[in-house]
Design a protein around this motif. Sequence first.
Motif, PDB file in Angstrom:
ATOM      1  N   ARG A   9       0.855  -1.188   0.000  1.00 20.89           N
ATOM      2  CA  ARG A   9       0.000   0.000   0.000  1.00 20.89           C
ATOM      3  C   ARG A   9       0.884   1.229   0.000  1.00 20.89           C
ATOM      4  NH1 ARG A   9      -5.305  -0.031   0.893  1.00 20.89           N
ATOM      5  NH2 ARG A   9      -5.037   1.760  -0.453  1.00 20.89           N
ATOM      6  N   HIS A  10       0.799   2.017  -1.055  1.00 23.34           N
ATOM      7  CA  HIS A  10       1.593   3.238  -1.168  1.00 23.34           C
ATOM      8  C   HIS A  10       0.680   4.329  -1.716  1.00 23.34           C
ATOM      9  CE1 HIS A  10       5.158   0.734  -0.596  1.00 23.34           C
ATOM     10  NE2 HIS A  10       4.702  -0.049  -1.551  1.00 23.34           N
ATOM     11  N   TYR A  11       0.176   5.161  -0.825  1.00 24.86           N
ATOM     12  CA  TYR A  11      -0.766   6.179  -1.273  1.00 24.86           C
ATOM     13  C   TYR A  11      -0.113   7.166  -2.239  1.00 24.86           C
ATOM     14  CZ  TYR A  11      -3.985   4.412   2.217  1.00 24.86           C
ATOM     15  OH  TYR A  11      -4.823   3.596   2.932  1.00 24.86           O
ATOM     16  N   LEU A  12       1.203   7.320  -2.137  1.00 22.23           N
ATOM     17  CA  LEU A  12       1.913   8.178  -3.074  1.00 22.23           C
ATOM     18  C   LEU A  12       1.783   7.622  -4.492  1.00 22.23           C
ATOM     19  CD1 LEU A  12       3.742  10.623  -3.549  1.00 22.23           C
ATOM     20  CD2 LEU A  12       5.717   9.146  -3.112  1.00 22.23           C
ATOM     21  N   LEU A  13       1.676   6.284  -4.601  1.00 22.50           N
ATOM     22  CA  LEU A  13       1.550   5.653  -5.911  1.00 22.50           C
ATOM     23  C   LEU A  13       0.267   6.087  -6.607  1.00 22.50           C
ATOM     24  CD1 LEU A  13       2.928   3.548  -7.775  1.00 22.50           C
ATOM     25  CD2 LEU A  13       1.479   1.812  -6.709  1.00 22.50           C
ATOM     26  N   LEU A  14      -0.788   6.310  -5.820  1.00 22.29           N
ATOM     27  CA  LEU A  14      -2.057   6.745  -6.402  1.00 22.29           C
ATOM     28  C   LEU A  14      -1.963   8.155  -6.967  1.00 22.29           C
ATOM     29  CD1 LEU A  14      -4.614   5.302  -3.834  1.00 22.29           C
ATOM     30  CD2 LEU A  14      -3.851   4.339  -6.003  1.00 22.29           C
ATOM     31  N   ILE A  68      -7.383   8.054 -16.030  1.00 22.73           N
ATOM     32  CA  ILE A  68      -6.936   8.313 -14.661  1.00 22.73           C
ATOM     33  C   ILE A  68      -7.982   7.834 -13.657  1.00 22.73           C
ATOM     34  CG2 ILE A  68      -6.478  10.145 -12.976  1.00 22.73           C
ATOM     35  CD1 ILE A  68      -5.137  11.716 -15.259  1.00 22.73           C
ATOM     36  N   LEU A  69      -9.244   8.169 -13.921  1.00 23.32           N
ATOM     37  CA  LEU A  69     -10.316   7.752 -13.021  1.00 23.32           C
ATOM     38  C   LEU A  69     -10.402   6.226 -12.942  1.00 23.32           C
ATOM     39  CD1 LEU A  69     -13.125  10.302 -13.946  1.00 23.32           C
ATOM     40  CD2 LEU A  69     -11.788  10.225 -11.841  1.00 23.32           C
ATOM     41  N   LEU A  70     -10.276   5.563 -14.100  1.00 21.76           N
ATOM     42  CA  LEU A  70     -10.348   4.103 -14.109  1.00 21.76           C
ATOM     43  C   LEU A  70      -9.180   3.485 -13.342  1.00 21.76           C
ATOM     44  CD1 LEU A  70     -11.569   3.291 -17.740  1.00 21.76           C
ATOM     45  CD2 LEU A  70     -12.728   2.685 -15.600  1.00 21.76           C
ATOM     46  N   LEU A  73     -10.211   3.733  -9.858  1.00 20.04           N
ATOM     47  CA  LEU A  73     -11.415   2.962  -9.554  1.00 20.04           C
ATOM     48  C   LEU A  73     -11.146   1.467  -9.461  1.00 20.04           C
ATOM     49  CD1 LEU A  73     -14.041   4.844 -11.773  1.00 20.04           C
ATOM     50  CD2 LEU A  73     -14.037   4.693  -9.268  1.00 20.04           C
ATOM     51  N   VAL A  74     -10.156   0.972 -10.223  1.00 26.64           N
ATOM     52  CA  VAL A  74      -9.867  -0.470 -10.131  1.00 26.64           C
ATOM     53  C   VAL A  74      -9.342  -0.822  -8.737  1.00 26.64           C
ATOM     54  CG1 VAL A  74      -9.496  -0.833 -12.607  1.00 26.64           C
ATOM     55  CG2 VAL A  74      -7.556  -0.177 -11.164  1.00 26.64           C
ATOM     56  N   VAL A  75      -8.607   0.108  -8.120  1.00 31.99           N
ATOM     57  CA  VAL A  75      -8.133  -0.114  -6.745  1.00 31.99           C
ATOM     58  C   VAL A  75      -9.326  -0.095  -5.791  1.00 31.99           C
ATOM     59  CG1 VAL A  75      -6.722   0.809  -4.873  1.00 31.99           C
ATOM     60  CG2 VAL A  75      -5.849   0.845  -7.223  1.00 31.99           C
ATOM     61  N   THR A  88      -3.997  -3.578  -2.030  1.00 31.62           N
ATOM     62  CA  THR A  88      -2.820  -3.212  -2.811  1.00 31.62           C
ATOM     63  C   THR A  88      -3.171  -2.150  -3.846  1.00 31.62           C
ATOM     64  OG1 THR A  88      -1.179  -4.049  -4.396  1.00 31.62           O
ATOM     65  CG2 THR A  88      -3.295  -5.177  -4.341  1.00 31.62           C
ATOM     66  N   ASP A  89      -2.203  -1.324  -4.155  1.00 34.20           N
ATOM     67  CA  ASP A  89      -2.385  -0.310  -5.194  1.00 34.20           C
ATOM     68  C   ASP A  89      -1.785  -0.758  -6.523  1.00 34.20           C
ATOM     69  OD1 ASP A  89      -3.564   1.465  -3.359  1.00 34.20           O
ATOM     70  OD2 ASP A  89      -1.595   2.142  -2.669  1.00 34.20           O
ATOM     71  N   LEU A  90      -1.266  -1.974  -6.563  1.00 32.98           N
ATOM     72  CA  LEU A  90      -0.627  -2.465  -7.781  1.00 32.98           C
ATOM     73  C   LEU A  90      -1.552  -2.445  -8.995  1.00 32.98           C
ATOM     74  CD1 LEU A  90       1.988  -3.677  -8.986  1.00 32.98           C
ATOM     75  CD2 LEU A  90       1.067  -5.952  -8.443  1.00 32.98           C
ATOM     76  N   PRO A  91      -2.863  -2.764  -8.868  1.00 32.42           N
ATOM     77  CA  PRO A  91      -3.727  -2.731 -10.052  1.00 32.42           C
ATOM     78  C   PRO A  91      -3.718  -1.382 -10.782  1.00 32.42           C
ATOM     79  CG  PRO A  91      -4.831  -3.899  -8.309  1.00 32.42           C
ATOM     80  CD  PRO A  91      -3.576  -3.324  -7.702  1.00 32.42           C
ATOM     81  N   ALA A  92      -3.569  -0.282 -10.042  1.00 30.84           N
ATOM     82  CA  ALA A  92      -3.525   1.032 -10.691  1.00 30.84           C
ATOM     83  C   ALA A  92      -2.304   1.155 -11.592  1.00 30.84           C
ATOM     84  CB  ALA A  92      -3.514   2.142  -9.637  1.00 30.84           C
ATOM     85  N   PHE A  93      -1.163   0.666 -11.106  1.00 32.23           N
ATOM     86  CA  PHE A  93       0.071   0.722 -11.887  1.00 32.23           C
ATOM     87  C   PHE A  93      -0.020  -0.183 -13.109  1.00 32.23           C
ATOM     88  CE2 PHE A  93       4.460  -0.806 -12.665  1.00 32.23           C
ATOM     89  CZ  PHE A  93       5.069   0.411 -12.942  1.00 32.23           C
ATOM     90  N   ILE A  94      -0.532  -1.392 -12.919  1.00 30.14           N
ATOM     91  CA  ILE A  94      -0.672  -2.334 -14.032  1.00 30.14           C
ATOM     92  C   ILE A  94      -1.668  -1.799 -15.054  1.00 30.14           C
ATOM     93  CG2 ILE A  94      -1.587  -4.616 -14.625  1.00 30.14           C
ATOM     94  CD1 ILE A  94      -0.199  -5.711 -12.165  1.00 30.14           C
ATOM     95  N   PHE A  95      -2.755  -1.204 -14.570  1.00 27.98           N
ATOM     96  CA  PHE A  95      -3.737  -0.613 -15.485  1.00 27.98           C
ATOM     97  C   PHE A  95      -3.085   0.453 -16.368  1.00 27.98           C
ATOM     98  CE2 PHE A  95      -6.701   2.692 -16.705  1.00 27.98           C
ATOM     99  CZ  PHE A  95      -7.774   1.979 -17.207  1.00 27.98           C
ATOM    100  N   ALA A  96      -2.273   1.324 -15.766  1.00 23.19           N
ATOM    101  CA  ALA A  96      -1.624   2.397 -16.520  1.00 23.19           C
ATOM    102  C   ALA A  96      -0.738   1.827 -17.628  1.00 23.19           C
ATOM    103  CB  ALA A  96      -0.809   3.285 -15.590  1.00 23.19           C
ATOM    104  N   LEU A  97      -0.017   0.761 -17.332  1.00 19.54           N
ATOM    105  CA  LEU A  97       0.862   0.143 -18.327  1.00 19.54           C
ATOM    106  C   LEU A  97       0.063  -0.476 -19.462  1.00 19.54           C
ATOM    107  CD1 LEU A  97       3.471  -1.613 -15.992  1.00 19.54           C
ATOM    108  CD2 LEU A  97       3.868   0.390 -17.440  1.00 19.54           C
ATOM    109  N   ILE A  98      -0.992  -1.212 -19.116  1.00 19.55           N
ATOM    110  CA  ILE A  98      -1.792  -1.881 -20.141  1.00 19.55           C
ATOM    111  C   ILE A  98      -2.585  -0.863 -20.966  1.00 19.55           C
ATOM    112  CG2 ILE A  98      -3.660  -3.525 -20.550  1.00 19.55           C
ATOM    113  CD1 ILE A  98      -2.817  -4.954 -17.980  1.00 19.55           C
TER     114      ILE A  98
END
Length: 324
Positions: A9-14, A68-70, A73-75, A88-98
């Motif tokens: 969990r890294h709120y900075l990642l969001l 950005i919203l999506l 929202l996945v998180v 986890t905030d990982l889905p946001a990072f993976i979403f951005a890449l995909i």
Amino acid sequence: MLLKTLKGRHYLLLFLVPVFLLLLWIEAFISPVSLTGEQNQMPLYSMLQSLTQGSIIALNIVGGILLILLSLLVVRLNEKYIFIRQRTDLPAFIFALIATGTVSLYGMHPALLASFLLFFAIDSIFAIYHGSRTLAKSFEVGLFIGLASISYLFSAVFILWFWIGLAFLGYFRAREILAGLVGFLLPIFITASWFYLNDDLGVFLQSINALIDFEFKAEYSLFQKVYWGILAAFVLLASAFMANVVEEKKISSRKYFMILFVFFITTIGSFFVFSGTGTELYFLLLIPVTFIISHYFVLSRYSWIGEVLFAIFVGASILIHFVG
């Protein structure tokens, strides 16, 4: 160590993920290109074009905001239903890449707006499992699918996904089916009525026929095809991992992932059934693919192999912007 760090969990990642996403999508703002050309689109997207006065850059800004919203929202969806058994905030990072991984989709498209609306359909169908307000939630699912359909025509096929989802949830009953169907037909009926009252119903039907008969033709670089192959390999790997651990999951988690998997299959099937579909379906795949891959990287036992695979995934997703 990258995977081990990011799956916490890294709120900075969001905050950083939206910035990262926009940097990867920067071409949409530097050299904007219309992804729809001169072809008439469905009414809700046409309304958006009118609001932005046909400005491609303005449309792409809207598209960037939706992405950005999506990504956020996945998180939220996982935190709400906990089908990946870890916050986890990982889905946001993976979403951005995909989301930015197809260079021919740098920009706004009706399918992106439809993907945003269908996210809320997924949220609502998950809520049905808890057994409260099933009629209201079924209506909401149908409504969001209907709104997506008057944005991107081929979204209408997801009414079939909704019915299959009801069966998985144990609510394949006449009243839930009817509530969803009413919600689905409502925006379509209002749209058709508006065109009829303005003596433009023929124009509306012609636009639908043109979109159905449209034959999508495009050529892609070898690098783009390789990236899609890598992405498909990760989906297969993640799906095999999920099948291996499915018995360990809560019943609710199993059902949620099955609904996401059927969403994925419905989108892929649309590509083969409708000639008017093409690369834009990639936008509709974003949500299920994000969760399928995130599930693997978050819950697979930590090892150097996982780190290597994650590095390959990240590296390929970034490299495509330079060689795709």
